[in-house]
Design an enzyme around this catalytic site. Structure first.
Site, PDB file in Angstrom:
ATOM      1  NE  ARG A  15      -1.324   2.412   2.921  1.00  0.00           N
ATOM      2  CZ  ARG A  15      -0.771   3.485   3.477  1.00  0.00           C
ATOM      3  NH1 ARG A  15      -0.565   4.589   2.770  1.00  0.00           N
ATOM      4  NH2 ARG A  15      -0.365   3.465   4.733  1.00  0.00           N
ATOM      5  CG  ASP A  16       3.384   4.273   2.855  1.00  0.00           C
ATOM      6  OD1 ASP A  16       3.654   5.073   1.947  1.00  0.00           O
ATOM      7  OD2 ASP A  16       3.321   4.617   4.043  1.00  0.00           O
ATOM      8  CG  HIS A  19       2.773   6.927  -1.625  1.00  0.00           C
ATOM      9  ND1 HIS A  19       1.918   7.893  -2.098  1.00  0.00           N
ATOM     10  CD2 HIS A  19       2.221   6.472  -0.471  1.00  0.00           C
ATOM     11  CE1 HIS A  19       0.887   8.024  -1.276  1.00  0.00           C
ATOM     12  NE2 HIS A  19       1.044   7.173  -0.287  1.00  0.00           N
ATOM     13  CB  SER A 169       1.952  12.041   7.258  1.00  0.00           C
ATOM     14  OG  SER A 169       0.870  11.462   7.942  1.00  0.00           O
ATOM     15  CG  HIS A 196       2.659   4.567   9.051  1.00  0.00           C
ATOM     16  ND1 HIS A 196       2.297   3.490   8.273  1.00  0.00           N
ATOM     17  CD2 HIS A 196       3.258   5.455   8.210  1.00  0.00           C
ATOM     18  CE1 HIS A 196       2.672   3.721   7.018  1.00  0.00           C
ATOM     19  NE2 HIS A 196       3.258   4.907   6.957  1.00  0.00           N
ATOM     20  CG  HIS A 198       6.778   7.958   6.174  1.00  0.00           C
ATOM     21  ND1 HIS A 198       6.860   7.607   4.856  1.00  0.00           N
ATOM     22  CD2 HIS A 198       5.496   7.709   6.547  1.00  0.00           C
ATOM     23  CE1 HIS A 198       5.681   7.180   4.433  1.00  0.00           C
ATOM     24  NE2 HIS A 198       4.835   7.223   5.443  1.00  0.00           N
TER      25      HIS A 198
END
Length: 338
Positions: A15-16, A19, A169, A196, A198
């Site tokens: 999913r991620d 990108h 995010s 989550h 990054h």
């Protein structure tokens, strides 16, 4: 080893990771990685457009496959892992949630801006009605203080969320900032707390570990860090690190390493995410990691420094879905240089 507690690691590679390739993963790629993740015993595999159900569009990128095709492909090969989908109200709709659950989604994660928990109420109720696990996460969570995030998460639990948490995010957190936020949320709710990470500042694994130490029960990660911008927390590094400090995940590490190799070979033949100057500036500016590709394209076409564009976007506090701000930010940078 004396395991203190069990932590669930969710795999957002399919999913991620979309990108990183303009949402262009095909059925063969989805199937190959899902099979490998399932063999490793990863408890939950998330799949879909990078921005979730219904997000395929000209503004943020059309996916190669529609939502139903992605979900059907992955569901067919998962025998041990549960399947999750991600949705943001406004892109995703109730009809799409019904479709996803009907196609076998076990977990539906509803994502909203960090100060707008009310937006998730109707969708969380629908997920519960359909019998799937309802989770809720706050996007761009660096834009709110720990107490406000805890308050919003408590409201989400009141709306029916069975797990709540935050997404970094923009990849802007340091471990102590994660600890403060997760700790505040853990004290405010009695459901599992999600984090989550990054990797814009190259501390995603450290941030995920800080979240676990602060009481998070669900950590997101991706194979080889495959994801938006500088990528996500690297799952094949996170799981052994968690084990080393006393957490059990139930994941077979040898099979996990093999799954990461599959991801490298099948999903990112041109190379995986890297922490470069653009990634670092994006994280420092607090800009959504998914802006990397369109910012670089717009800056190159205009002949301006992409770092300056990220600074301008950070000043504007843009969020996902506001990609239409990029051309105006480029014009502002051009004006300042003239």
């Amino acid at each position: 080893m004396n395991h203190r507690k069990r932590v669930q690691v969710y795999d957002a590679t399919l999913r991620d990771g979309q990108h990183a390739v303009g949402h262009q993963l095909d059925t063969g790629q989805l199937r190959a990685y899902a099979e490998a993740a399932d063999r490793a015993g990863i408890p939950v595999v998330e799949v879909g457009h990078g921005n979730g159900l219904g997000a395929s569009s000209l503004l943020i990128g059309r996916a190669r496959l529609d939502d139903a095709a992605m979900l059907t492909t992955v569901r067919e090969v998962l025998t041990r892992s549960r399947m999750a989908v991600f949705m943001t109200p406004g892109w995703g709709t109730g009809a799409q949630v019904r479709m996803a659950v009907g196609l076998g989604a076990d977990v539906v994660r509803v994502a909203v801006h960090c100060t707008m928990s009310d937006v998730a109420e109707r969708h969380l109720a629908l997920v519960r009605e359909l019998g799937a696990e309802a989770q809720a996460v706050l996007l761009m969570s660096h834009m709110a203080e720990p107490a406000r995030l805890a308050e919003e998460c408590a409201r989400l639990v009141g709306f029916g969320a069975q797990a709540v948490g935050i997404m970094d995010s923009a990849g802007t957190y340091l471990p102590q900032e994660v600890e403060a936020r997760i700790g505040a949320i853990v004290r405010a709710v009695e459901v599992p707390v999600v984090f989550h990470a990054h990797n814009n500042l190259s501390v995603a694994v450290a941030n995920a570990l800080a979240a676990a130490e602060a009481g998070a029960g669900v950590l997101d990660a991706c194979a080889r860090g495959f994801g938006a911008g500088a990528g996500n927390c690297q799952i094949e590094a996170l799981v052994p690190v968690l084990r080393r400090v006393g957490y059990e995940t139930g994941i077979d590490v040898a099979a996990l390493f093999a799954a990461a190799d599959v991801a490298q070979e099948r999903l990112m033949p041109g190379g995986g995410p890297v922490v470069d100057s653009v990634s670092v500036m994006s994280g420092l500016a607090g800009v959504f990691s998914g802006f990397r590709r369109p910012v670089l394209k717009a800056a190159q076409e205009a002949g301006v420094d992409p770092l300056a564009v990220f600074v301008e976007l950070g000043r504007r506090q843009v969020v996902a879905g506001q990609e239409d701000q990029i051309p105006d930010a480029v014009r502002t940078v051009l004006g300042a240089a003239s």
